[in-house]
Design a protein around this motif. Structure first.
Motif, PDB file in Angstrom:
ATOM      1  N   LYS A  70      27.230  22.938 -21.380  1.00  0.00           N
ATOM      2  CA  LYS A  70      28.230  23.643 -20.588  1.00  0.00           C
ATOM      3  C   LYS A  70      29.605  23.528 -21.230  1.00  0.00           C
ATOM      4  CE  LYS A  70      30.091  24.056 -15.907  1.00  0.00           C
ATOM      5  NZ  LYS A  70      30.040  23.541 -14.525  1.00  0.00           N
ATOM      6  N   GLN A  71      29.926  22.355 -21.735  1.00  0.00           N
ATOM      7  CA  GLN A  71      31.221  22.159 -22.390  1.00  0.00           C
ATOM      8  C   GLN A  71      31.359  23.041 -23.627  1.00  0.00           C
ATOM      9  OE1 GLN A  71      33.403  20.754 -20.697  1.00  0.00           O
ATOM     10  NE2 GLN A  71      33.198  18.560 -20.409  1.00  0.00           N
ATOM     11  N   GLN A  72      30.264  23.264 -24.333  1.00  0.00           N
ATOM     12  CA  GLN A  72      30.329  24.055 -25.557  1.00  0.00           C
ATOM     13  C   GLN A  72      30.549  25.542 -25.298  1.00  0.00           C
ATOM     14  OE1 GLN A  72      26.685  22.419 -27.491  1.00  0.00           O
ATOM     15  NE2 GLN A  72      28.041  21.993 -29.215  1.00  0.00           N
ATOM     16  N   GLU A  73      30.571  25.947 -24.053  1.00  0.00           N
ATOM     17  CA  GLU A  73      30.936  27.324 -23.741  1.00  0.00           C
ATOM     18  C   GLU A  73      32.402  27.575 -24.070  1.00  0.00           C
ATOM     19  OE1 GLU A  73      29.943  27.977 -19.681  1.00  0.00           O
ATOM     20  OE2 GLU A  73      27.772  27.728 -19.976  1.00  0.00           O
ATOM     21  N   TRP A  74      33.220  26.538 -23.973  1.00  0.00           N
ATOM     22  CA  TRP A  74      34.642  26.679 -24.308  1.00  0.00           C
ATOM     23  C   TRP A  74      35.054  25.781 -25.461  1.00  0.00           C
ATOM     24  CZ3 TRP A  74      37.920  22.446 -24.154  1.00  0.00           C
ATOM     25  CH2 TRP A  74      37.444  21.308 -23.497  1.00  0.00           C
ATOM     26  N   LEU A  75      34.270  24.740 -25.722  1.00  0.00           N
ATOM     27  CA  LEU A  75      34.623  23.733 -26.721  1.00  0.00           C
ATOM     28  C   LEU A  75      33.940  24.035 -28.048  1.00  0.00           C
ATOM     29  CD1 LEU A  75      36.085  20.975 -27.161  1.00  0.00           C
ATOM     30  CD2 LEU A  75      33.908  19.882 -26.560  1.00  0.00           C
ATOM     31  N   LYS A  76      34.685  24.596 -28.984  1.00  0.00           N
ATOM     32  CA  LYS A  76      34.176  24.916 -30.314  1.00  0.00           C
ATOM     33  C   LYS A  76      35.203  24.455 -31.350  1.00  0.00           C
ATOM     34  CE  LYS A  76      31.814  28.991 -28.437  1.00  0.00           C
ATOM     35  NZ  LYS A  76      30.492  28.366 -28.311  1.00  0.00           N
ATOM     36  N   PRO A  77      35.289  23.140 -31.552  1.00  0.00           N
ATOM     37  CA  PRO A  77      36.338  22.596 -32.421  1.00  0.00           C
ATOM     38  C   PRO A  77      35.991  22.745 -33.896  1.00  0.00           C
ATOM     39  CG  PRO A  77      34.957  20.832 -31.605  1.00  0.00           C
ATOM     40  CD  PRO A  77      34.441  22.096 -30.970  1.00  0.00           C
TER      41      PRO A  77
END
Length: 213
Positions: A70-77
């Motif tokens: 779920k975090q990787q929906e917005w978190l793409k560092p």
């Protein structure tokens, strides 16, 4: 065997995002299983927009992020490689108390995080000098130059790219072939003590970099 090693290197190299601001450097997060990282839309806000929590994931015998999918929906560092303790963002603005980081390298979305003992900033030169190796992008053909300019002689190089960074001058980096890039590793027949390649063009990285072998 050589191709297998190269493919592994490419698999674990960082992703190149051509349109996102490169920023002035990188911020690495020195996380552990108790780290809670809060992301704010502004330094004056008291409530974070996003929160990332780490924990000890016994199912994989490693530290992990809660609700990672779920975090990787917005978190793409820039780098998210938890097995090797790599959690790194491009940095837009560092201050004494706050750091503005790009949290999504696809969209360029940025948030602010607190500048604490968990954060470690390096400019691009410092960061690239610490890499295991760098390589020219295959879709951007460029020669290795004797000086950091186009109007000089090329250095003829035979073999697979595996260089370390010695210095930086603007859009150029000075490279050499290190001991860990020997003939058996790269099938290279060329040794470079000092050569120059472009590492960026605007906001596009022109190199791959590898954090580890």
């Amino acid at each position: 065997m050589r191709l297998l090693i190269i493919n592994i290197l490419l698999l674990f190299s960082t992703q190149v995002w051509s349109q996102t601001d490169l920023g002035i450097g990188l911020v690495s997060i020195n996380f552990d299983d108790k780290t809670v990282l809060k992301f704010y839309s502004d330094t004056l806000e008291s409530k974070p927009e996003k929160i990332v929590e780490f924990f000890n994931d016994k199912t994989i015998n490693s530290w992990n992020i809660k609700d990672l999918k779920k975090q990787q929906e917005w978190l793409k560092p820039e780098i998210l490689w938890l097995d090797y303790f790599e959690f790194t963002f491009r940095c837009l603005t560092p201050t004494d108390k706050w750091i503005e980081v790009i949290v999504n390298n696809e969209t360029g979305k940025s948030y602010w995080i607190e500048n604490t003992e968990l954060t470690e900033f390096k400019n691009w030169e410092e960061f690239l000098k610490n890499m295991f190796g760098v390589a020219r992008l295959p879709d951007f053909k460029q020669s290795i130059k004797t000086k950091p300019t186009e109007n000089v002689a090329d250095i003829k190089y035979q073999g697979t790219d595996c260089f370390v960074v010695k210095s930086m001058k603007g859009d150029w980096i000075e490279i050499s072939t290190p001991d860990h890039c020997d003939d058996s590793y790269t099938e290279s027949t060329t040794t470079i003590n000092s050569g120059w390649i472009r590492w960026r063009k605007g906001n596009k990285l022109l190199i791959d970099y590898f954090t580890t072998s």
